[in-house]
Scaffold this motif. Structure first.
Motif, PDB file in Angstrom:
ATOM      1  N   VAL A 158     -47.335  -1.073  -8.765  1.00 44.17           N
ATOM      2  CA  VAL A 158     -46.235  -1.444  -9.659  1.00 44.17           C
ATOM      3  C   VAL A 158     -46.715  -1.249 -11.090  1.00 44.17           C
ATOM      4  N   PRO A 159     -46.115  -0.329 -11.846  1.00 45.79           N
ATOM      5  CA  PRO A 159     -46.551  -0.113 -13.233  1.00 45.79           C
ATOM      6  C   PRO A 159     -46.124  -1.270 -14.122  1.00 45.79           C
ATOM      7  N   SER A 160     -46.791  -1.414 -15.242  1.00 46.27           N
ATOM      8  CA  SER A 160     -46.392  -2.453 -16.190  1.00 46.27           C
ATOM      9  C   SER A 160     -45.007  -2.123 -16.744  1.00 46.27           C
ATOM     10  N   LYS A 161     -44.251  -3.168 -17.037  1.00 43.12           N
ATOM     11  CA  LYS A 161     -42.897  -2.960 -17.567  1.00 43.12           C
ATOM     12  C   LYS A 161     -42.541  -4.114 -18.489  1.00 43.12           C
ATOM     13  N   VAL A 162     -41.550  -3.856 -19.329  1.00 42.58           N
ATOM     14  CA  VAL A 162     -41.214  -4.816 -20.375  1.00 42.58           C
ATOM     15  C   VAL A 162     -39.701  -4.884 -20.563  1.00 42.58           C
ATOM     16  N   ARG A 163     -39.221  -6.095 -20.906  1.00 45.99           N
ATOM     17  CA  ARG A 163     -37.824  -6.277 -21.327  1.00 45.99           C
ATOM     18  C   ARG A 163     -37.845  -6.562 -22.815  1.00 45.99           C
ATOM     19  N   TRP A 164     -36.927  -5.924 -23.566  1.00 42.55           N
ATOM     20  CA  TRP A 164     -37.036  -5.978 -25.005  1.00 42.55           C
ATOM     21  C   TRP A 164     -35.686  -5.805 -25.692  1.00 42.55           C
ATOM     22  N   GLN A 165     -35.707  -6.003 -27.035  1.00 47.06           N
ATOM     23  CA  GLN A 165     -34.520  -5.792 -27.875  1.00 47.06           C
ATOM     24  C   GLN A 165     -34.900  -4.910 -29.054  1.00 47.06           C
ATOM     25  N   ARG A 166     -33.873  -4.269 -29.593  1.00 43.71           N
ATOM     26  CA  ARG A 166     -34.151  -3.373 -30.717  1.00 43.71           C
ATOM     27  C   ARG A 166     -33.021  -3.427 -31.741  1.00 43.71           C
ATOM     28  N   ILE A 167     -33.453  -3.372 -33.016  1.00 38.93           N
ATOM     29  CA  ILE A 167     -32.509  -3.134 -34.122  1.00 38.93           C
ATOM     30  C   ILE A 167     -32.853  -1.756 -34.673  1.00 38.93           C
ATOM     31  N   ARG A 168     -31.886  -0.858 -34.655  1.00 38.10           N
ATOM     32  CA  ARG A 168     -32.124   0.511 -35.137  1.00 38.10           C
ATOM     33  C   ARG A 168     -31.120   0.835 -36.235  1.00 38.10           C
ATOM     34  N   ILE A 169     -31.649   1.232 -37.390  1.00 41.54           N
ATOM     35  CA  ILE A 169     -30.806   1.622 -38.532  1.00 41.54           C
ATOM     36  C   ILE A 169     -31.028   3.108 -38.773  1.00 41.54           C
ATOM     37  N   THR A 170     -30.042   3.914 -38.445  1.00 38.84           N
ATOM     38  CA  THR A 170     -30.188   5.367 -38.571  1.00 38.84           C
ATOM     39  C   THR A 170     -29.883   5.819 -39.999  1.00 38.84           C
ATOM     40  N   TYR A 171     -30.630   6.824 -40.442  1.00 37.77           N
ATOM     41  CA  TYR A 171     -30.464   7.322 -41.812  1.00 37.77           C
ATOM     42  C   TYR A 171     -29.094   7.971 -41.989  1.00 37.77           C
ATOM     43  N   ALA A 172     -28.721   8.782 -41.057  1.00 34.44           N
ATOM     44  CA  ALA A 172     -27.500   9.582 -41.201  1.00 34.44           C
ATOM     45  C   ALA A 172     -26.265   8.713 -41.333  1.00 34.44           C
ATOM     46  N   SER A 228     -41.746  -7.158 -33.924  1.00 37.71           N
ATOM     47  CA  SER A 228     -42.690  -6.155 -34.415  1.00 37.71           C
ATOM     48  C   SER A 228     -42.520  -5.926 -35.914  1.00 37.71           C
ATOM     49  N   GLN A 229     -43.407  -5.096 -36.429  1.00 37.20           N
ATOM     50  CA  GLN A 229     -43.261  -4.573 -37.786  1.00 37.20           C
ATOM     51  C   GLN A 229     -42.119  -3.551 -37.788  1.00 37.20           C
ATOM     52  N   VAL A 230     -41.822  -3.002 -38.944  1.00 37.01           N
ATOM     53  CA  VAL A 230     -40.810  -1.941 -39.041  1.00 37.01           C
ATOM     54  C   VAL A 230     -41.459  -0.614 -38.696  1.00 37.01           C
ATOM     55  N   PHE A 231     -40.811   0.130 -37.794  1.00 33.75           N
ATOM     56  CA  PHE A 231     -41.272   1.466 -37.439  1.00 33.75           C
ATOM     57  C   PHE A 231     -40.352   2.489 -38.098  1.00 33.75           C
ATOM     58  N   GLU A 232     -40.978   3.432 -38.757  1.00 35.26           N
ATOM     59  CA  GLU A 232     -40.221   4.480 -39.458  1.00 35.26           C
ATOM     60  C   GLU A 232     -40.344   5.785 -38.662  1.00 35.26           C
ATOM     61  N   THR A 233     -39.226   6.249 -38.111  1.00 33.93           N
ATOM     62  CA  THR A 233     -39.219   7.507 -37.354  1.00 33.93           C
ATOM     63  C   THR A 233     -38.536   8.583 -38.191  1.00 33.93           C
ATOM     64  N   SER A 234     -38.395   9.745 -37.648  1.00 31.78           N
ATOM     65  CA  SER A 234     -37.774  10.858 -38.386  1.00 31.78           C
ATOM     66  C   SER A 234     -36.292  10.663 -38.591  1.00 31.78           C
ATOM     67  N   THR A 235     -35.686   9.752 -37.796  1.00 31.54           N
ATOM     68  CA  THR A 235     -34.219   9.588 -37.902  1.00 31.54           C
ATOM     69  C   THR A 235     -33.789   8.158 -38.192  1.00 31.54           C
ATOM     70  N   SER A 236     -34.711   7.190 -38.117  1.00 25.68           N
ATOM     71  CA  SER A 236     -34.257   5.797 -38.251  1.00 25.68           C
ATOM     72  C   SER A 236     -35.407   4.838 -38.549  1.00 25.68           C
ATOM     73  N   PHE A 237     -35.004   3.617 -38.944  1.00 23.36           N
ATOM     74  CA  PHE A 237     -35.909   2.489 -39.004  1.00 23.36           C
ATOM     75  C   PHE A 237     -35.670   1.659 -37.729  1.00 23.36           C
ATOM     76  N   GLN A 238     -36.757   1.142 -37.159  1.00 20.74           N
ATOM     77  CA  GLN A 238     -36.592   0.362 -35.933  1.00 20.74           C
ATOM     78  C   GLN A 238     -37.475  -0.877 -35.963  1.00 20.74           C
ATOM     79  N   ILE A 239     -36.907  -1.967 -35.434  1.00 23.32           N
ATOM     80  CA  ILE A 239     -37.650  -3.215 -35.241  1.00 23.32           C
ATOM     81  C   ILE A 239     -37.411  -3.631 -33.795  1.00 23.32           C
ATOM     82  N   VAL A 240     -38.475  -4.021 -33.071  1.00 27.70           N
ATOM     83  CA  VAL A 240     -38.317  -4.397 -31.669  1.00 27.70           C
ATOM     84  C   VAL A 240     -38.871  -5.798 -31.442  1.00 27.70           C
ATOM     85  N   LYS A 241     -38.414  -6.409 -30.362  1.00 28.86           N
ATOM     86  CA  LYS A 241     -38.866  -7.745 -29.976  1.00 28.86           C
ATOM     87  C   LYS A 241     -39.137  -7.739 -28.469  1.00 28.86           C
ATOM     88  N   VAL A 242     -40.256  -8.303 -28.048  1.00 27.37           N
ATOM     89  CA  VAL A 242     -40.616  -8.373 -26.627  1.00 27.37           C
ATOM     90  C   VAL A 242     -40.075  -9.666 -26.038  1.00 27.37           C
TER      91      VAL A 242
END
Length: 417
Positions: free
Chosen positions: A256-270, A340-354
C-alpha cells in the motif's frame, strides 16, 4: 445453500462406490468404438448438396439465367451453368441445422441443438434481422465457442454412468428432479417475473424453450457438476500457516503506497489579469489565514477551479500522482493539519493543507486471509478439474467437426488408450 442437498446425497452415493461396482467389461470406459464422424458429416453434406441442387434447379426454371443486376440490394441469380454437386457442397458447408452432428464423445453424438439450443430465442431474433449467410456464421461461431464445454460435460456424464450402479444413478436422478422442482423453478419464476410453473411454461414457450428442455439441461449440468465436485477431490481448506506462506510469497501484491488527503487554494495568474495582479489577492488570503480564518472557507471564496466548490478538498492522493514535485513533497512531509508556504508555479500561486496521511505499508494479513484462502481453494479445484478432464480425454474417443483448443489435450480426434 443452493443445491446443497444434491451435493450431500450424491457424496453419500459415491461413498458407497468401490472397485467392485465398476462394470466388468474389457473396456468399461470406452465400450464399442463409435461410428466415424467424418462419415456422418459426409452424409450430411451430400444431403445438403442434394437439397441445394434441387432448390437451385427450381429457381433457375422460375427466374431464368439473368445478367447481373445493377441494383446492389438484389441477390444475384445462380444459374444452372454455375451449379454442381461439388459447388453445392461448398455453398452449404457452413449450414448447421439443429440435427447436424458436431461431435461424437465415446459413441454419443452431440448435435447442434445440444450446443446452442439455449440460444433459440436470441437466434430467432437474429435470423429476422441478419442476412442468411451472416446468420449461419453466427450459429457456427456459437457452436465453435461452446463445443468444448459440452464435450467435457459429456465426458463426465459418460464416466459417471460407467462408475455408478443403476440404483445410485436413479437416486441421483430423483434428487436432481426434486432440486429442479423446489429450487430451479422458483428461480425461473423470479427471473421471468411470474408466479406459477404454468406461467413459466408460457413465458419459456415465447422464447422457444420449455420446462422440459430446462429440466433436461439442469439434470445434465448438475450431474456433471456434482460428479466433478466429488471425483476431483480438491483441497477444501488450508491451514493458517499455508495461507500465510502464500501471503508472504506474494507480499508485493499487498503493498500500500503512502497517500494523503489535502486541501488547496490556487490563484491563477490568467484569471486575475496577470501575476502582479494575482499577488494582491494572495496577500489578502495570507492575512486571513494568519488571522485564523478556516482554510476551506477561504478556498471556496478565493480558489480557482472546480475544487473550490468543495472547499478545495482532495481525496486520498498517492505519492507520485501530482505534477508539481515541490507541492507533493510538502504534502508527504508537513505535519497533519499544517498549512504550507506559498508555492509559485508557472501558472499560479498555491497554498496546501494536509488533512490526513497514511504511510506506505502492506494490507494486514488478517484483512486478506479469508479471501486469499478462498482463492487457493479455487485454484486447487481448477487444477483438480483440469487433471480429471485430461485423464478423461486421454482414454476417450472424441471426434469433432471443429478443433478444440490446443490446451484441451492432444487427442481431439483421438484413438483409445
Amino acid at each position: 445453500m443452493r443445491y446443497a442437498q444434491v451435493y450431500f446425497l450424491f457424496l453419500v452415493s459415491l461413498g458407497m462406490v468401490g472397485c467392485e461396482t465398476t462394470p466388468k467389461v474389457d473396456n468399461p470406459v470406452l465400450g464399442p468404438p463409435p461410428p466415424r464422424l467424418k462419415s456422418a458429416l459426409k452424409q450430411q453434406k451430400l444431403k445438403h448438396a442434394e437439397i441445394a441442387s434441387r432448390a437451385n434447379d427450381r429457381k433457375n426454371i422460375l427466374e431464368g439465367d439473368f445478367e447481373d443486376s445493377e441494383n446492389p440490394f438484389e441477390t444475384p441469380v445462380i444459374t444452372a451453368s454455375t451449379t454442381s454437386a461439388e459447388s453445392a457442397v461448398e455453398d452449404t458447408e457452413d449450414i448447421l441445422s439443429d440435427s447436424t452432428v458436431v461431435a461424437m464423445v465415446n459413441g454419443t453424438p452431440l448435435f447442434v441443438s445440444d450446443v446452442i439450443g439455449v440460444y433459440n430465442f436470441q437466434l430467432k431474433q437474429a435470423e429476422q434481422r441478419m442476412p442468411p449467410e451472416e446468420y449461419q456464421k453466427l450459429r457456427r461461431a456459437l457452436v465453435k465457442r461452446d463445443l468444448k464445454g459440452h464435450v467435457e460435460r459429456q465426458l463426465l456424464i459418460h464416466e459417471m454412468k460407467s462408475t455408478l450402479k443403476k440404483e445410485q444413478l436413479d437416486q441421483l436422478q430423483e434428487v436432481l428432479e426434486t432440486a429442479f422442482e423446489e429450487e430451479r423453478i422458483p428461480e425461473l419464476q423470479k427471473g421471468l417475473g411470474v408466479n406459477s410453473p404454468q406461467e413459466v411454461e408460457a413465458k419459456l414457450n415465447e422464447q422457444g424453450r420449455s420446462l422440459y428442455s430446462e429440466r433436461e439441461l439442469f439434470l445434465k449440468q448438475q450431474s456433471a457438476i456434482q460428479f466433478m465436485a466429488v471425483k476431483a477431490k480438491a483441497t477444501s481448506k488450508f491451514s493458517r500457516e499455508e495461507v500465510l506462506a502464500r501471503y508472504k510469497a506474494n507480499i508485493k501484491d499487498y503493498e500500500v503506497p503512502s497517500k494523503v488527503r489535502w486541501q488547496r487554494i490556487r490563484i491563477t495568474y490568467a484569471k486575475h489579469g496577470g501575476k502582479d495582479q494575482a499577488v494582491g489577492l494572495l496577500d489578502e488570503v495570507i492575512h486571513k489565514l494568519q488571522a485564523g480564518e478556516e482554510f476551506g472557507v477561504l478556498a471556496k471564496k478565493y480558489s480557482d477551479g472546480t475544487r473550490a466548490e468543495k472547499n478545495g478538498q482532495w481525496g486520498w492522493t498517492r505519492r507520485g500522482s501530482l505534477a508539481e514535485p515541490e507541492i507533493e513533497e510538502a504534502l508527504f512531509t508537513l505535519p497533519i493539519g499544517q498549512t504550507s508556504q506559498v508555492f509559485e508555479t508557472s501558472t499560479s500561486f498555491q497554498i496546501v493543507k494536509v488533512n490526513d496521511r497514511k504511510e506506505a505499508g502492506h494490507i494486514p494479513f488478517a484483512d486478506v486471509q479469508g479471501k486469499l484462502e478462498q482463492s487457493m481453494i479455487n485454484e486447487a479445484r481448477m487444477k483438480a478439474t483440469k487433471e480429471i478432464l485430461e485423464e478423461l480425454h486421454a482414454k476417450a474417443v472424441i471426434e469433432t467437426m471443429f478443433d478444440l483448443d490446443e490446451d484441451d489435450v492432444n487427442s481431439t480426434n483421438s484413438a483409445g488408450p
